[in-house]
Design an enzyme around this catalytic site. Structure first.
Site, mmCIF file in Angstrom:
data_model
loop_
_atom_site.group_PDB
_atom_site.id
_atom_site.type_symbol
_atom_site.label_atom_id
_atom_site.label_comp_id
_atom_site.label_asym_id
_atom_site.label_seq_id
_atom_site.Cartn_x
_atom_site.Cartn_y
_atom_site.Cartn_z
ATOM 1 C CE LYS A 1 1.562 0.819 -8.226
ATOM 2 N NZ LYS A 1 0.841 0.392 -7.020
ATOM 3 C CB CYS B 1 13.894 2.416 2.994
ATOM 4 S SG CYS B 1 13.679 4.194 3.162
ATOM 5 C CD GLU C 1 14.464 -3.321 3.324
ATOM 6 O OE1 GLU C 1 14.094 -3.782 2.236
ATOM 7 O OE2 GLU C 1 14.529 -2.107 3.558
HETATM 8 P P1 NAP Z 1 7.657 -3.067 -3.611
HETATM 9 O O1 NAP Z 1 6.991 -4.366 -3.562
HETATM 10 O O2 NAP Z 1 8.882 -2.922 -4.421
HETATM 11 O O3 NAP Z 1 6.545 -2.018 -4.104
HETATM 12 C C1 NAP Z 1 6.811 -0.653 -4.270
HETATM 13 C C2 NAP Z 1 5.828 -0.107 -5.283
HETATM 14 O O4 NAP Z 1 6.072 -0.702 -6.537
HETATM 15 C C3 NAP Z 1 4.382 -0.406 -4.961
HETATM 16 O O5 NAP Z 1 3.575 0.671 -5.393
HETATM 17 C C4 NAP Z 1 4.126 -1.644 -5.805
HETATM 18 O O6 NAP Z 1 2.766 -1.869 -6.064
HETATM 19 C C5 NAP Z 1 4.898 -1.317 -7.039
HETATM 20 N N1 NAP Z 1 5.307 -2.447 -7.855
HETATM 21 C C6 NAP Z 1 5.357 -3.753 -7.551
HETATM 22 N N2 NAP Z 1 5.823 -4.480 -8.602
HETATM 23 C C7 NAP Z 1 6.084 -3.580 -9.594
HETATM 24 C C8 NAP Z 1 6.601 -3.699 -10.926
HETATM 25 N N3 NAP Z 1 6.967 -4.860 -11.440
HETATM 26 N N4 NAP Z 1 6.758 -2.567 -11.645
HETATM 27 C C9 NAP Z 1 6.424 -1.365 -11.156
HETATM 28 N N5 NAP Z 1 5.920 -1.197 -9.897
HETATM 29 C C10 NAP Z 1 5.765 -2.299 -9.134
HETATM 30 O O7 NAP Z 1 8.062 -2.548 -2.200
HETATM 31 P P2 NAP Z 1 7.148 -2.484 -0.921
HETATM 32 O O8 NAP Z 1 7.134 -3.824 -0.317
HETATM 33 O O9 NAP Z 1 5.847 -1.840 -1.238
HETATM 34 O O10 NAP Z 1 7.969 -1.447 -0.027
HETATM 35 C C11 NAP Z 1 8.968 -1.837 0.795
HETATM 36 C C12 NAP Z 1 10.323 -1.642 0.168
HETATM 37 O O11 NAP Z 1 10.512 -0.291 -0.216
HETATM 38 C C13 NAP Z 1 11.433 -1.942 1.127
HETATM 39 O O12 NAP Z 1 12.424 -2.716 0.512
HETATM 40 C C14 NAP Z 1 11.983 -0.566 1.482
HETATM 41 O O13 NAP Z 1 13.298 -0.554 1.897
HETATM 42 C C15 NAP Z 1 11.756 0.188 0.246
HETATM 43 N N6 NAP Z 1 11.675 1.633 0.524
HETATM 44 C C16 NAP Z 1 12.735 2.419 0.174
HETATM 45 C C17 NAP Z 1 12.713 3.768 0.458
HETATM 46 C C18 NAP Z 1 13.865 4.652 0.082
HETATM 47 O O14 NAP Z 1 13.707 5.860 0.076
HETATM 48 N N7 NAP Z 1 15.021 4.107 -0.236
HETATM 49 C C19 NAP Z 1 11.616 4.341 1.090
HETATM 50 C C20 NAP Z 1 10.549 3.513 1.445
HETATM 51 C C21 NAP Z 1 10.598 2.146 1.148
HETATM 52 P P3 NAP Z 1 1.859 -2.648 -4.968
HETATM 53 O O15 NAP Z 1 2.424 -2.456 -3.631
HETATM 54 O O16 NAP Z 1 0.565 -2.014 -5.104
HETATM 55 O O17 NAP Z 1 1.909 -4.072 -5.384
#
Ligand code: NAP
Ligand code: MG
Length: 505
Positions: free
Chosen positions: A205, A313, A410
């Site tokens: 997804k 990230c 962050e």
């Molecule tokens: P996010 O809100 O956690 O979303 C990540 C993914 O999870 C999206 O596809 C989101 O869907 C989905 N999601 C949201 N709520 C969920 C739930 N309850 N259960 C399952 N899936 C759910 O994060 P983001 O804001 O998109 O991304 C930014 C974050 O990702 C930052 O904190 C960053 O540091 C982290 N990140 C980490 C890495 C790494 O390798 N460590 C790499 C890239 C990013 P929707 O977006 O469609 O709502």
């Protein structure tokens, strides 16, 4: 942004007419637009069992270009029945895919890698349109790495014994993979390539704001004769992700995203026997010693925080400067910031593109307000920002204390916080003073100091005299609240294998 914060930011913004080392300000260069026009279908269905299917939920959402807010397409929003159908398709396909000769699995991944290369310009343009990142980054950084990931794992498919130390292994099963919006295609590659190499099937997804390139990757799997159901791509928002990771037909969850959502997923999976890997947030320290090659360090710092609008990230979002060079370094960094070109992501000269969404822009602004309110000094590099779309200029906070919000949380935007240190021990203890532990960077010309710092830094990745460098052979992942498990390298494969005893679920 509060009026007070706006005033504080304006006060320290240099006059665009006089700032910068060159006579021509970066925003005065002639545009160099990308010429490839990518056709985008008005509607995108779900990719399940090798077919494009309408969502049983009958729900759709729009995906937009964050640089001008135009709607690019409407995308299916998978509901409960759709998730169930996708997991069912992956389970059915698992029966034969896990028995497919490893060499054949490798051949599929090689074909996919080559097709990605052939279609890389189209994919780069689409990535930039849907997500807002500069075309030179999607074209020159993301897409080559996407192909490299498939090539790397294609090579592993028939050599898994070398990853397991000679032990027999089996695939884990059906993998639910949920990815964020900052590197949509690259995160899809990081997830799908190792899973398939090890004989698993997947339901992926992508994030709601950036679904389009994952769906084109589905097209590529079709073109390459991937058996139906081995790869399923379902689109939707957080609720779709939740239903997917909580589905009882899933054997492994691979999640990349925020620490808060990661904790919720870990809680939901506890006691289910599902395998779990988590790539979460970060607040990477970037440490510059007085003996560092300063010109290179400045470029490294720029790459560390202003690459991909700071939506990274592992961004080096906390800069630690040795006190004796702090003033000079900050002055030169400010000058360098003036050369960062902010604007049309499809312009080949653009360095900093659009912020991915209105919501993320609001978050970044809230953090900048907190920085000013708590007493840090804010510097914003100049130049007009486009009127439509979501934009945030490169921003630097100095006079930051370790307790300030901008030093702790962050921000996930183009905002750098500067702190200082006197000794290597102080640098390490300040750098480690965070709940996160994903990345760190060290700049010094003394190898012994570099290695000693790497030993002391509590982070999954430590870059020495470079930053934000990636290679599929190198494992990536965090410690503490940055997650667990690794992606890439031999360690990344082990997450997708059951090694030894048959009793393991
Ligand atoms: P996010 O809100 O956690 O979303 C990540 C993914 O999870 C999206 O596809 C989101 O869907 C989905 N999601 C949201 N709520 C969920 C739930 N309850 N259960 C399952 N899936 C759910 O994060 P983001 O804001 O998109 O991304 C930014 C974050 O990702 C930052 O904190 C960053 O540091 C982290 N990140 C980490 C890495 C790494 O390798 N460590 C790499 C890239 C990013 P929707 O977006 O469609 O709502
Ligand atoms: Mg979009």
């Amino acid at each position: 942004m509060s009026p007070k914060a706006r005033t504080a930011i304006r006060m320290t913004t240099p006059d665009p007419g006089t700032a910068g080392a060159t006579a021509l300000a970066p925003w005065d260069y002639a545009p160099a637009p990308e010429s490839l026009k990518v056709a985008i279908a008005p509607e995108h269905q779900l990719f399940i069992g090798g077919d494009w299917v309408k969502p049983a939920s009958k729900a759709w959402f729009d995906t937009a270009n964050p640089a001008d807010e135009t709607v690019l397409s409407r995308v299916a929003e998978a509901g409960e029945r759709d998730v169930d159908r996708a997991v069912g398709a992956a389970r059915k396909a698992l029966k034969s895919w896990r028995k497919t000769a490893p060499l054949e699995r490798g051949k599929l991944l090689f074909r996919v890698a080559r097709r990605i290369q052939e279609r890389s310009r189209e994919l780069a343009v689409l990535e930039t349109m849907d997500g807002g990142k500069p075309i030179k980054e999607s074209r020159d950084v993301d897409l080559p790495l996407v192909a490299a990931h498939f090539f790397h794992h294609a090579g592993w498919a028939d050599k898994l014994r070398y990853a397991t130390g000679g032990d027999e292994s089996r695939p884990v099963g059906v993998c639910a993979q949920v990815i964020p919006w900052n590197f949509p295609l690259l995160m899809a590659a990081w997830k799908i390539a190792p899973a398939l190499a090890c004989g698993n099937t997947v339901v992926l997804k992508p994030a709601e704001t950036t679904s389009l390139t994952a769906l084109r990757l589905a097209e590529i799997f079709q073109e390459c004769d991937c058996p139906p159901g081995v790869v399923n791509i379902i689109t939707g928002a957080g609720e779709t992700g939740r239903m997917l990771v909580e589905h009882t037909g899933v054997d492994k969850v691979a999640f990349t995203g925020s620490t808060s959502v990661g904790k919720r997923i870990a809680a939901a999976c506890a006691g289910t026997g599902k395998r779990l890997t988590m790539e979460l947030g970060g607040k990477g320290p970037h440490i510059v010693f007085a003996d560092a090659p300063i010109d290179q360090a400045i470029e490294g710092v720029v790459r560390g925080i202003w690459f991909n609008q700071g939506h990274v990230c592992c961004a080096g979002s906390r800069l630690f400067l040795e006190e004796s060079i702090a003033d000079e370094f900050i002055a030169r960094l400010r000058e360098r910031m003036q050369q960062i070109r902010v604007g049309d992501p499809l312009d080949k000269n653009t360095d900093l593109g659009a912020i991915n969404s209105a919501a993320q822009l609001a978050t970044i602004r809230r953090y900048c307000e907190a920085g000013v309110r708590e007493g840090a000094e804010c510097f914003v590099s100049g130049g007009p920002l486009p009127k439509k779309g979501f934009w945030h200029a490169p921003t630097l906070f100095t006079g930051v204390q370790p307790s300030h919000t901008v030093a702790r949380d962050e921000i996930f935007g183009p905002v750098l916080s500067v702190l200082t240190f006197r000794t290597p021990a102080e640098a390490a203890s300040r750098a480690n003073d965070t709940p996160y532990g994903l990345s760190a960077g060290v700049w010094t010309s003394k190898a012994s100091k570099a290695y000693e710092m790497a030993r002391q830094l509590n982070a999954g990745v430590v870059w020495l005299n470079c930053f934000n460098e990636f290679d599929p052979a190198s494992p990536f992942g965090g410690v503490k609240e940055s997650g667990f498990g690794r992606e890439g390298g031999k360690q990344g494969l082990l997450a997708y294998l059951r090694v030894g005893g048959k009793g393991e679920r």
